[in-house]
Motif scaffolding. Structure first.
Motif, PDB file in Angstrom:
ATOM      1  N   PRO A  31      72.254 -65.921  50.979  1.00  8.30           N
ATOM      2  CA  PRO A  31      72.303 -67.284  50.425  1.00  8.30           C
ATOM      3  C   PRO A  31      70.951 -67.654  49.808  1.00  8.30           C
ATOM      4  CG  PRO A  31      72.193 -67.346  52.820  1.00  8.30           C
ATOM      5  CD  PRO A  31      72.279 -65.903  52.428  1.00  8.30           C
ATOM      6  N   ILE A  32      70.975 -68.117  48.584  1.00  2.35           N
ATOM      7  CA  ILE A  32      69.743 -68.454  47.875  1.00  2.35           C
ATOM      8  C   ILE A  32      69.827 -69.917  47.442  1.00  2.35           C
ATOM      9  CG2 ILE A  32      68.300 -67.968  45.870  1.00  2.35           C
ATOM     10  CD1 ILE A  32      69.360 -65.070  46.027  1.00  2.35           C
ATOM     11  N   ASP A  33      68.909 -70.728  47.958  1.00  2.00           N
ATOM     12  CA  ASP A  33      68.909 -72.152  47.638  1.00  2.00           C
ATOM     13  C   ASP A  33      68.078 -72.491  46.408  1.00  2.00           C
ATOM     14  OD1 ASP A  33      70.529 -72.766  49.817  1.00  2.00           O
ATOM     15  OD2 ASP A  33      68.819 -73.058  51.140  1.00  2.00           O
ATOM     16  N   SER A  34      67.057 -71.657  46.164  1.00  2.00           N
ATOM     17  CA  SER A  34      66.172 -71.991  45.044  1.00  2.00           C
ATOM     18  C   SER A  34      65.622 -70.723  44.404  1.00  2.00           C
ATOM     19  CB  SER A  34      65.027 -72.878  45.518  1.00  2.00           C
ATOM     20  OG  SER A  34      64.232 -72.197  46.454  1.00  2.00           O
ATOM     21  N   LEU A  35      65.201 -70.886  43.161  1.00  2.00           N
ATOM     22  CA  LEU A  35      64.524 -69.830  42.422  1.00  2.00           C
ATOM     23  C   LEU A  35      63.071 -70.271  42.304  1.00  2.00           C
ATOM     24  CD1 LEU A  35      64.569 -67.267  40.604  1.00  2.00           C
ATOM     25  CD2 LEU A  35      65.065 -68.796  38.692  1.00  2.00           C
ATOM     26  N   THR A  36      62.153 -69.449  42.787  1.00  2.00           N
ATOM     27  CA  THR A  36      60.738 -69.803  42.770  1.00  2.00           C
ATOM     28  C   THR A  36      59.981 -68.836  41.875  1.00  2.00           C
ATOM     29  OG1 THR A  36      60.877 -70.667  45.022  1.00  2.00           O
ATOM     30  CG2 THR A  36      58.678 -70.153  44.194  1.00  2.00           C
ATOM     31  N   GLY A  37      59.122 -69.389  41.049  1.00  2.00           N
ATOM     32  CA  GLY A  37      58.296 -68.572  40.180  1.00  2.00           C
ATOM     33  C   GLY A  37      56.912 -69.161  40.079  1.00  2.00           C
ATOM     34  N   ALA A  38      55.990 -68.367  39.555  1.00  2.00           N
ATOM     35  CA  ALA A  38      54.604 -68.812  39.393  1.00  2.00           C
ATOM     36  C   ALA A  38      54.055 -68.279  38.083  1.00  2.00           C
ATOM     37  CB  ALA A  38      53.758 -68.306  40.558  1.00  2.00           C
ATOM     38  N   SER A  39      53.110 -68.990  37.548  1.00  2.00           N
ATOM     39  CA  SER A  39      52.397 -68.568  36.341  1.00  2.00           C
ATOM     40  C   SER A  39      53.329 -68.466  35.135  1.00  2.00           C
ATOM     41  CB  SER A  39      51.671 -67.238  36.565  1.00  2.00           C
ATOM     42  OG  SER A  39      50.824 -67.302  37.674  1.00  2.00           O
ATOM     43  N   GLY A  40      52.790 -67.975  34.046  1.00  2.00           N
ATOM     44  CA  GLY A  40      53.566 -67.693  32.849  1.00  2.00           C
ATOM     45  C   GLY A  40      54.495 -68.812  32.408  1.00  2.00           C
ATOM     46  N   THR A  41      55.753 -68.470  32.227  1.00  2.00           N
ATOM     47  CA  THR A  41      56.742 -69.431  31.750  1.00  2.00           C
ATOM     48  C   THR A  41      56.926 -70.578  32.727  1.00  2.00           C
ATOM     49  OG1 THR A  41      57.872 -67.695  30.502  1.00  2.00           O
ATOM     50  CG2 THR A  41      59.124 -69.702  30.942  1.00  2.00           C
ATOM     51  N   ALA A  44      54.234 -72.986  32.104  1.00  2.00           N
ATOM     52  CA  ALA A  44      54.483 -73.652  30.820  1.00  2.00           C
ATOM     53  C   ALA A  44      55.559 -74.726  30.969  1.00  2.00           C
ATOM     54  CB  ALA A  44      54.895 -72.625  29.766  1.00  2.00           C
ATOM     55  N   ILE A  45      56.616 -74.432  31.715  1.00  2.00           N
ATOM     56  CA  ILE A  45      57.682 -75.416  31.957  1.00  2.00           C
ATOM     57  C   ILE A  45      57.093 -76.646  32.639  1.00  2.00           C
ATOM     58  CG2 ILE A  45      59.751 -75.885  33.347  1.00  2.00           C
ATOM     59  CD1 ILE A  45      60.508 -72.903  32.867  1.00  2.00           C
ATOM     60  N   GLU A  46      56.267 -76.423  33.620  1.00  2.00           N
ATOM     61  CA  GLU A  46      55.645 -77.535  34.344  1.00  2.00           C
ATOM     62  C   GLU A  46      54.807 -78.396  33.398  1.00  2.00           C
ATOM     63  OE1 GLU A  46      53.631 -78.074  38.634  1.00  2.00           O
ATOM     64  OE2 GLU A  46      52.718 -76.527  37.376  1.00  2.00           O
ATOM     65  N   LYS A  47      54.023 -77.764  32.548  1.00  2.00           N
ATOM     66  CA  LYS A  47      53.188 -78.521  31.607  1.00  2.00           C
ATOM     67  C   LYS A  47      54.055 -79.294  30.618  1.00  2.00           C
ATOM     68  CE  LYS A  47      49.046 -75.769  32.013  1.00  2.00           C
ATOM     69  NZ  LYS A  47      48.180 -74.759  31.424  1.00  2.00           N
ATOM     70  N   ILE A  48      55.127 -78.681  30.128  1.00  2.00           N
ATOM     71  CA  ILE A  48      56.016 -79.350  29.184  1.00  2.00           C
ATOM     72  C   ILE A  48      56.663 -80.573  29.841  1.00  2.00           C
ATOM     73  CG2 ILE A  48      58.201 -79.140  27.915  1.00  2.00           C
ATOM     74  CD1 ILE A  48      57.384 -76.114  27.504  1.00  2.00           C
ATOM     75  N   LEU A  49      57.165 -80.397  31.047  1.00  2.00           N
ATOM     76  CA  LEU A  49      57.893 -81.478  31.706  1.00  2.00           C
ATOM     77  C   LEU A  49      56.991 -82.559  32.293  1.00  2.00           C
ATOM     78  CD1 LEU A  49      60.692 -79.469  33.539  1.00  2.00           C
ATOM     79  CD2 LEU A  49      60.891 -80.806  31.424  1.00  2.00           C
ATOM     80  N   LEU A  83      55.776 -75.154  18.794  1.00  2.00           N
ATOM     81  CA  LEU A  83      54.396 -75.638  18.762  1.00  2.00           C
ATOM     82  C   LEU A  83      54.329 -77.155  18.609  1.00  2.00           C
ATOM     83  CD1 LEU A  83      52.712 -72.834  16.655  1.00  2.00           C
ATOM     84  CD2 LEU A  83      52.262 -73.383  19.059  1.00  2.00           C
ATOM     85  N   GLN A  84      55.369 -77.761  18.062  1.00  2.00           N
ATOM     86  CA  GLN A  84      55.425 -79.219  17.920  1.00  2.00           C
ATOM     87  C   GLN A  84      55.922 -79.898  19.189  1.00  2.00           C
ATOM     88  OE1 GLN A  84      54.135 -80.653  15.167  1.00  2.00           O
ATOM     89  NE2 GLN A  84      53.686 -78.529  14.612  1.00  2.00           N
ATOM     90  N   PRO A  89      52.103 -75.335  25.862  1.00  2.00           N
ATOM     91  CA  PRO A  89      50.869 -74.537  25.835  1.00  2.00           C
ATOM     92  C   PRO A  89      50.905 -73.577  24.633  1.00  2.00           C
ATOM     93  CG  PRO A  89      51.899 -74.480  28.019  1.00  2.00           C
ATOM     94  CD  PRO A  89      52.887 -75.105  27.075  1.00  2.00           C
ATOM     95  N   LYS A  90      49.922 -73.680  23.779  1.00  2.00           N
ATOM     96  CA  LYS A  90      49.902 -72.900  22.524  1.00  2.00           C
ATOM     97  C   LYS A  90      50.024 -71.399  22.771  1.00  2.00           C
ATOM     98  CE  LYS A  90      48.980 -76.591  19.999  1.00  2.00           C
ATOM     99  NZ  LYS A  90      49.986 -77.549  20.377  1.00  2.00           N
ATOM    100  N   GLU A  91      49.370 -70.909  23.827  1.00  2.00           N
ATOM    101  CA  GLU A  91      49.394 -69.467  24.099  1.00  2.00           C
ATOM    102  C   GLU A  91      50.761 -68.996  24.607  1.00  2.00           C
ATOM    103  OE1 GLU A  91      48.236 -71.496  27.906  1.00  2.00           O
ATOM    104  OE2 GLU A  91      47.666 -71.735  25.803  1.00  2.00           O
ATOM    105  N   ARG A  92      51.589 -69.917  25.106  1.00  2.00           N
ATOM    106  CA  ARG A  92      52.909 -69.562  25.644  1.00  2.00           C
ATOM    107  C   ARG A  92      54.025 -69.727  24.613  1.00  2.00           C
ATOM    108  NH1 ARG A  92      52.369 -66.291  29.702  1.00  2.00           N
ATOM    109  NH2 ARG A  92      50.765 -67.019  31.108  1.00  2.00           N
ATOM    110  N   ALA A  93      53.772 -70.483  23.571  1.00  2.09           N
ATOM    111  CA  ALA A  93      54.811 -70.801  22.586  1.00  2.09           C
ATOM    112  C   ALA A  93      55.488 -69.569  21.969  1.00  2.09           C
ATOM    113  CB  ALA A  93      54.246 -71.706  21.492  1.00  2.09           C
ATOM    114  N   PRO A  94      54.754 -68.505  21.616  1.00  2.00           N
ATOM    115  CA  PRO A  94      55.430 -67.365  20.984  1.00  2.00           C
ATOM    116  C   PRO A  94      56.472 -66.679  21.873  1.00  2.00           C
ATOM    117  CG  PRO A  94      53.078 -67.279  20.542  1.00  2.00           C
ATOM    118  CD  PRO A  94      53.289 -68.353  21.577  1.00  2.00           C
TER     119      PRO A  94
END
Length: 140
Positions: A31-41, A44-49, A83-84, A89-94
Motif C-alpha cells: 500500500p502506497i499513500d504518497s509519492l515522495t521526491g527530492a531535488s530536480g523536478t 521546480a514544482i515547489e518553486k512554481i506552486l 520560461l514565461q 526555475p530557468k535551469e529546469r525549464a528545458p
C-alpha cells in the motif's frame, strides 16, 4: 525547442513499462499513500506552486489534483511558454516535461493520495550517516 507529442508520451510509457516491470510487480501488494521526491523536478514544482523552496520544513505536500493541473499546463508546452511561467526555475525549464512525465507515470501506476517534496535527498542522507559514523568512530 521541440514540444513533446502525445505519440512520444505513449512511446515513453511503453518503454518505461518494459524497463520497470519487475519493480512494479514487487509493488503490487504494497500500500502506497504518497509519492515522495527530492531535488530536480520536485524542487521546480515547489518553486512554481509556492514561489520558493521552504527549507524550514522537511516536506511540502501537494494534492494529486494540483499536480495533474500543473502537468496539464506544462507537459505539451514549448520552452518559451515554460520560461514565461510564474516562478519557473530557468535551469529546469528545458527538461521539466520529462520530469513531469515520470512523476505522472508513477502517480498513474501507484495511485498515491499526495505528492511529497522532501528537502532531503539521498546525498544528504548519506552525508549525515557518514558524519554520524565519523563522530562515533572518533570517540574511541
Amino acid at each position: 525547442e521541440e514540444v513533446i507529442t502525445q505519440k512520444q508520451i505513449i512511446a515513453a510509457s511503453e518503454y518505461t513499462d518494459k524497463t520497470i516491470s519487475t519493480f512494479m510487480d514487487e509493488l503490487k501488494n504494497v500500500p502506497i499513500d504518497s509519492l515522495t521526491g527530492a531535488s530536480g523536478t520536485f524542487e521546480a514544482i515547489e518553486k512554481i506552486l509556492f514561489g520558493k523552496t521552504e527549507y524550514g520544513i522537511h516536506v511540502n505536500n501537494i494534492s494529486i489534483s494540483i499536480f495533474k493541473k500543473l502537468y496539464g499546463e506544462l507537459i505539451f508546452s514549448d520552452l518559451e511558454s515554460r520560461l514565461q511561467y510564474s516562478n519557473m526555475p530557468k535551469e529546469r525549464a528545458p527538461l521539466i516535461p520529462v520530469g513531469l512525465f515520470l512523476i505522472h507515470y508513477f502517480i498513474n501506476k501507484i495511485n498515491p493520495k499526495e505528492v511529497n517534496i522532501s528537502h532531503f535527498a539521498l546525498k544528504e542522507g548519506i552525508l549525515l550517516e557518514m558524519l554520524k559514523n565519523t563522530h562515533k568512530n572518533s570517540g574511541r
